[in-house]
Write a protein that holds these residues in place. Structure first.
Motif, PDB file in Angstrom:
ATOM      1  N   PRO A  90      -1.266   1.911  -2.099  1.00 43.76           N
ATOM      2  CA  PRO A  90      -1.473   0.473  -1.898  1.00 43.76           C
ATOM      3  C   PRO A  90      -0.358  -0.145  -1.054  1.00 43.76           C
ATOM      4  O   PRO A  90       0.763   0.363  -1.011  1.00 43.76           O
ATOM      5  CB  PRO A  90      -1.438  -0.077  -3.321  1.00 43.76           C
ATOM      6  CG  PRO A  90      -0.600   0.894  -4.070  1.00 43.76           C
ATOM      7  CD  PRO A  90      -0.877   2.241  -3.469  1.00 43.76           C
ATOM      8  N   PRO A  91      -0.645  -1.255  -0.365  1.00 42.23           N
ATOM      9  CA  PRO A  91       0.399  -1.959   0.377  1.00 42.23           C
ATOM     10  C   PRO A  91       1.404  -2.598  -0.571  1.00 42.23           C
ATOM     11  O   PRO A  91       1.040  -3.079  -1.643  1.00 42.23           O
ATOM     12  CB  PRO A  91      -0.378  -3.019   1.173  1.00 42.23           C
ATOM     13  CG  PRO A  91      -1.641  -3.209   0.415  1.00 42.23           C
ATOM     14  CD  PRO A  91      -1.958  -1.905  -0.230  1.00 42.23           C
ATOM     15  N   GLY A  92       2.680  -2.593  -0.171  1.00 42.39           N
ATOM     16  CA  GLY A  92       3.695  -3.245  -0.979  1.00 42.39           C
ATOM     17  C   GLY A  92       5.022  -2.526  -0.938  1.00 42.39           C
ATOM     18  O   GLY A  92       5.098  -1.344  -0.602  1.00 42.39           O
ATOM     19  N   LEU A  93       6.072  -3.243  -1.289  1.00 42.24           N
ATOM     20  CA  LEU A  93       7.420  -2.706  -1.407  1.00 42.24           C
ATOM     21  C   LEU A  93       7.595  -2.063  -2.790  1.00 42.24           C
ATOM     22  O   LEU A  93       6.684  -2.128  -3.621  1.00 42.24           O
ATOM     23  CB  LEU A  93       8.431  -3.834  -1.194  1.00 42.24           C
ATOM     24  CG  LEU A  93       8.503  -4.380   0.235  1.00 42.24           C
ATOM     25  CD1 LEU A  93       9.251  -5.714   0.266  1.00 42.24           C
ATOM     26  CD2 LEU A  93       9.163  -3.363   1.150  1.00 42.24           C
ATOM     27  N   THR A  99       8.267   4.706  -0.006  1.00 46.36           N
ATOM     28  CA  THR A  99       7.690   3.583   0.728  1.00 46.36           C
ATOM     29  C   THR A  99       7.560   3.962   2.198  1.00 46.36           C
ATOM     30  O   THR A  99       8.503   4.478   2.800  1.00 46.36           O
ATOM     31  CB  THR A  99       8.571   2.326   0.599  1.00 46.36           C
ATOM     32  OG1 THR A  99       8.720   1.998  -0.787  1.00 46.36           O
ATOM     33  CG2 THR A  99       7.917   1.134   1.317  1.00 46.36           C
ATOM     34  N   ALA A 100       6.394   3.724   2.765  1.00 44.70           N
ATOM     35  CA  ALA A 100       6.145   3.994   4.181  1.00 44.70           C
ATOM     36  C   ALA A 100       6.313   2.703   4.978  1.00 44.70           C
ATOM     37  O   ALA A 100       5.790   1.654   4.594  1.00 44.70           O
ATOM     38  CB  ALA A 100       4.738   4.542   4.372  1.00 44.70           C
ATOM     39  N   MET A 145      -2.279   3.965   3.292  1.00 44.23           N
ATOM     40  CA  MET A 145      -1.351   4.394   4.345  1.00 44.23           C
ATOM     41  C   MET A 145      -1.824   3.848   5.672  1.00 44.23           C
ATOM     42  O   MET A 145      -3.000   3.943   6.003  1.00 44.23           O
ATOM     43  CB  MET A 145      -1.331   5.935   4.354  1.00 44.23           C
ATOM     44  CG  MET A 145      -0.556   6.546   5.487  1.00 44.23           C
ATOM     45  SD  MET A 145       1.160   6.092   5.408  1.00 44.23           S
ATOM     46  CE  MET A 145       1.627   6.320   7.083  1.00 44.23           C
ATOM     47  N   GLN A 146      -0.955   3.239   6.415  1.00 44.90           N
ATOM     48  CA  GLN A 146      -1.335   2.679   7.690  1.00 44.90           C
ATOM     49  C   GLN A 146      -1.527   3.769   8.732  1.00 44.90           C
ATOM     50  O   GLN A 146      -0.936   4.824   8.654  1.00 44.90           O
ATOM     51  CB  GLN A 146      -0.290   1.659   8.163  1.00 44.90           C
ATOM     52  CG  GLN A 146       1.113   2.216   8.305  1.00 44.90           C
ATOM     53  CD  GLN A 146       1.904   2.091   7.041  1.00 44.90           C
ATOM     54  OE1 GLN A 146       1.473   2.557   6.006  1.00 44.90           O
ATOM     55  NE2 GLN A 146       3.076   1.498   7.128  1.00 44.90           N
ATOM     56  N   SER A 147      -2.392   3.475   9.710  1.00 42.61           N
ATOM     57  CA  SER A 147      -2.618   4.454  10.765  1.00 42.61           C
ATOM     58  C   SER A 147      -1.530   4.335  11.818  1.00 42.61           C
ATOM     59  O   SER A 147      -0.889   3.304  11.960  1.00 42.61           O
ATOM     60  CB  SER A 147      -3.993   4.240  11.407  1.00 42.61           C
ATOM     61  OG  SER A 147      -4.042   2.955  11.986  1.00 42.61           O
ATOM     62  N   LEU A 148      -1.326   5.406  12.588  1.00 41.53           N
ATOM     63  CA  LEU A 148      -0.264   5.450  13.584  1.00 41.53           C
ATOM     64  C   LEU A 148      -0.870   5.352  14.966  1.00 41.53           C
ATOM     65  O   LEU A 148      -1.644   6.199  15.378  1.00 41.53           O
ATOM     66  CB  LEU A 148       0.515   6.761  13.428  1.00 41.53           C
ATOM     67  CG  LEU A 148       1.652   6.991  14.417  1.00 41.53           C
ATOM     68  CD1 LEU A 148       2.718   5.932  14.220  1.00 41.53           C
ATOM     69  CD2 LEU A 148       2.266   8.373  14.194  1.00 41.53           C
ATOM     70  N   GLY A 149      -0.544   4.290  15.693  1.00 41.90           N
ATOM     71  CA  GLY A 149      -1.086   4.119  17.024  1.00 41.90           C
ATOM     72  C   GLY A 149      -0.336   4.931  18.057  1.00 41.90           C
ATOM     73  O   GLY A 149       0.823   5.265  17.889  1.00 41.90           O
ATOM     74  N   ASN A 150      -1.015   5.251  19.152  1.00 40.96           N
ATOM     75  CA  ASN A 150      -0.368   5.935  20.271  1.00 40.96           C
ATOM     76  C   ASN A 150       0.217   7.286  19.876  1.00 40.96           C
ATOM     77  O   ASN A 150       1.243   7.700  20.392  1.00 40.96           O
ATOM     78  CB  ASN A 150       0.760   5.070  20.832  1.00 40.96           C
ATOM     79  CG  ASN A 150       0.576   4.801  22.303  1.00 40.96           C
ATOM     80  OD1 ASN A 150      -0.310   5.367  22.930  1.00 40.96           O
ATOM     81  ND2 ASN A 150       1.411   3.945  22.831  1.00 40.96           N
ATOM     82  N   ASN A 199       4.922  -3.372   7.412  1.00 43.12           N
ATOM     83  CA  ASN A 199       3.654  -3.003   6.766  1.00 43.12           C
ATOM     84  C   ASN A 199       3.889  -1.956   5.668  1.00 43.12           C
ATOM     85  O   ASN A 199       3.304  -0.868   5.689  1.00 43.12           O
ATOM     86  CB  ASN A 199       2.677  -2.457   7.809  1.00 43.12           C
ATOM     87  CG  ASN A 199       1.260  -2.325   7.258  1.00 43.12           C
ATOM     88  OD1 ASN A 199       0.896  -2.986   6.279  1.00 43.12           O
ATOM     89  ND2 ASN A 199       0.467  -1.472   7.873  1.00 43.12           N
ATOM     90  N   PRO A 200       4.745  -2.260   4.679  1.00 45.90           N
ATOM     91  CA  PRO A 200       5.118  -1.249   3.680  1.00 45.90           C
ATOM     92  C   PRO A 200       3.950  -0.848   2.786  1.00 45.90           C
ATOM     93  O   PRO A 200       3.112  -1.672   2.414  1.00 45.90           O
ATOM     94  CB  PRO A 200       6.208  -1.949   2.866  1.00 45.90           C
ATOM     95  CG  PRO A 200       5.930  -3.418   3.037  1.00 45.90           C
ATOM     96  CD  PRO A 200       5.398  -3.562   4.423  1.00 45.90           C
ATOM     97  N   HIS A 201       3.895   0.440   2.464  1.00 49.55           N
ATOM     98  CA  HIS A 201       2.903   1.003   1.557  1.00 49.55           C
ATOM     99  C   HIS A 201       3.599   1.950   0.586  1.00 49.55           C
ATOM    100  O   HIS A 201       4.603   2.566   0.929  1.00 49.55           O
ATOM    101  CB  HIS A 201       1.826   1.781   2.324  1.00 49.55           C
ATOM    102  CG  HIS A 201       0.811   0.930   2.990  1.00 49.55           C
ATOM    103  ND1 HIS A 201       1.116   0.029   3.987  1.00 49.55           N
ATOM    104  CD2 HIS A 201      -0.531   0.846   2.802  1.00 49.55           C
ATOM    105  CE1 HIS A 201       0.013  -0.580   4.384  1.00 49.55           C
ATOM    106  NE2 HIS A 201      -1.005  -0.098   3.685  1.00 49.55           N
ATOM    107  N   GLN A 202       3.043   2.075  -0.604  1.00 54.71           N
ATOM    108  CA  GLN A 202       3.544   3.035  -1.590  1.00 54.71           C
ATOM    109  C   GLN A 202       2.808   4.360  -1.445  1.00 54.71           C
ATOM    110  O   GLN A 202       1.580   4.395  -1.425  1.00 54.71           O
ATOM    111  CB  GLN A 202       3.389   2.482  -3.006  1.00 54.71           C
ATOM    112  CG  GLN A 202       4.274   1.276  -3.285  1.00 54.71           C
ATOM    113  CD  GLN A 202       5.732   1.586  -3.019  1.00 54.71           C
ATOM    114  OE1 GLN A 202       6.331   2.446  -3.680  1.00 54.71           O
ATOM    115  NE2 GLN A 202       6.332   0.888  -2.055  1.00 54.71           N
TER     116      GLN A 202
END
Length: 266
Positions: free
Chosen positions: A227-230, A160-161, A1-6, A76-79
């Motif tokens: 993991p990253p991906g569609l 998907t994120a 999962m990607q981090s959220l800036g700001n 930056n899609p993630h499952q």
């Protein structure tokens, strides 16, 4: 999962808007596959999508807010997963043949939305897609009975994120219009056709430290470090958060795996 800036500044903005009664979009029925093919989503405050070639009907003297959500790069899609335990399906395993879930079905309506942190907490756009899961065969206690345990029904919804830019537009028929950049956020969209999703048996074997079933009401657990991906990441891989590729490719690599995201065999 990607981090959220700001995050802190966005949180303050959204909280302030909530206090003064600013209405954000409610529900959009859209899948991850739909979202990746749309360069931008523009919606009214009631959640209806505005066509890219369309206009907003306005009455002179009033202003109509709308909100635009556009992918940051490829998004930056993630499952990720939302895990739901259906309340009331837990049974004590008196014999190996004791079962739960026979003929049971569940329709899940999602409110997976603009995330202010990795826990799926959110203000703003809700992206919703209903999926129906059916348990056509029972889950039986089998070896769990020998451990004096219990079983329940667990559903695993794959989503998907995406990372998006958010803009608020105020269009006024007889006055000055404005656009406000609301920063970046995370949108969670369910995978079409339940790709990656499944259902399974949860177990309680307290003597082994395993407790996946508890409570009589429906409850959800968010597993947000996939993991990253569609959605096509799942092609030829199977389904569920316990498969080797999902576990080994999750980001960050050391992200904690909730007990509900494991599958146990007798």
């Amino acid at each position: 999962m990607q981090s959220l800036g700001n995050v802190s500044s966005l949180l303050c903005i959204l909280l302030a808007l909530a206090v003064v009664g600013c209405a954000y979009p409610t529900i959009l029925n859209i899948t991850a596959e739909d979202f990746i093919n749309m360069p931008e989503i523009k919606v009214r405050s009631d959640g209806t999508i505005i066509p890219h070639t369309g206009t907003i009907d306005m009455v002179c003297g009033g202003c109509t807010p709308s909100y635009s959500y556009s992918l940051v790069g490829n998004g930056n899609p993630h499952q990720n997963f939302v895990i739901t335990q259906k309340g009331g399906t837990t049974v004590e395993c008196s014999t190996p043949e004791t079962a739960t879930g026979t003929g049971y079905s569940l329709t899940l309506g999602w409110s997976l939305s603009l995330g202010l942190d990795v826990e799926f907490e959110s203000f703003g756009l809700d992206i919703t897609e209903e999926q129906t899961y059916s348990v056509s065969t029972s889950f039986t206690c089998d070896g769990v009975a020998g451990e004096k345990g219990a079983i329940c029904v667990l559903f695993y919804q794959a989503v998907t994120a995406f990372t998006v830019n958010v803009k608020e537009e105020l269009e006024c028929a007889c006055g000055e219009s404005s656009t406000i950049d609301r920063g970046t956020a995370i949108v969670y969209a369910p995978n079409a056709d339940s790709v990656g999703s499944t259902q399974a048996r949860g177990i309680n074997v307290v003597s082994h430290g395993v407790e996946q079933c508890w409570g009589e009401a429906d409850r959800t657990v968010n597993y947000y470090c996939g993991p990253p991906g569609l959605p096509d990441w799942w092609k030829l891989r199977g389904e569920g958060p316990w498969i080797d590729d999902y576990v080994n490719q999750r980001e960050p690599a050391g992200c904690e795996i909730p007990i509900e995201a494991n599958t146990y065999f007798d």
